[in-house]
Design an enzyme around this catalytic site. Sequence first.
Site, mmCIF file in Angstrom:
data_model
loop_
_atom_site.group_PDB
_atom_site.id
_atom_site.type_symbol
_atom_site.label_atom_id
_atom_site.label_comp_id
_atom_site.label_asym_id
_atom_site.label_seq_id
_atom_site.Cartn_x
_atom_site.Cartn_y
_atom_site.Cartn_z
ATOM 1 C CB CYS A 58 -0.992 -0.016 1.155
ATOM 2 S SG CYS A 58 -0.266 -0.316 2.732
ATOM 3 C CB CYS A 99 0.517 -28.578 6.363
ATOM 4 S SG CYS A 99 -0.655 -27.484 5.526
HETATM 5 ZN ZN LIG Z 1 0.428 -25.578 4.764
#
Ligand SMILES: [Zn+2]
Length: 335
Positions: free
Chosen positions: A182, A240
């Site tokens: 921005c 993850c």
């Molecule tokens: Zn991930």
Amino acid sequence: MHPRYRQQIRALGGEEAQAKLRAAKVALVGVGATGSAIAQVLARAGVGTLRLIDRDLPELSNLQRQVLYDERDVEAGLPKAVAAASRLAQINAEVALEVEVADLAPDNAARLLGGVDLVLDGTDNFLTRLLVNDVCLSLGIPWVYVGVVGAEVHSFPVVPGSPPCFRCYLDAPPPPEAVATCDTAGVLGSAVLVAGGLAATEGLKLLVGAEPARGLFVLDTWYREAHRAELPPDPDCPACAGRYDYLGGQGQADTQLCGRDAVLLRAAAPIGDLGALGQRLAGVGELKTANAYLLRFDPPEPGYSLTVFADGRAIVHGTQEPSLARSLYARYVGA
Ligand SMILES: [Zn+2]
């Protein structure tokens, strides 16, 4: 049928969906530009509880795109989370509002985001999003990423246990020169409203149990071009696999504030007595604002201004140099 939500209940497919919204608790990380738009939609939609987390206070340069605030809020000098809550309470008194004047950081993130059904992204930086991603995966809370630069909107939802997550998409914040921000591209208020609407829609879908969107959605509101990119899970994604580096503190430092000539200093320790600090500073420079949440002080050095929050954070206006900001803070507030 609840007359207030009649049109929405038709669009969502029944009273049961409205009951789910009423029972839901949603946290908003940041009530600036996109956060304002999202918060307004969710409050009007009758989401039961909104937790507003923001570290900043409204400024004149925010009003072009931050729709919850007006000139009176800039004048009043109350934190955005407080001003937003009072505006949202006028919009829908049925919504319970929780105010957190805080900067989401590794040491408070689990508390600030704990106990909610959904987290929505109202931030303006990738480091905070990586932290939100870590916390949400670790707590099993879905969240919706949304970002706006210029007239372009990027968004996708993250659902724990269903990769990709945000870190599959972005392993680390890109170097400042590599991306439009921005600062360099500006941001259109109209694009912010589109972004807020998109993210809020995805949030409503998650809350009522609809199938979430897949893939990264990119929408250029200026040229009216939209596409959805496949977003493959990263088999090597640490988050993850349950390794939460950003929750562990990776990347945390004093930061320049996007679009402003200012630096955010992380808190060293809470201010024990904000009133006493204000009295001391009033004798040294000009004390512009003092309330229960923050004080704003212009030191004798021309061109600078310090906003000091009760939790010990500060925004130093008038510089983009973290070391200079840190030394002004040390000089007037303490090390
Ligand atoms: Zn991930």
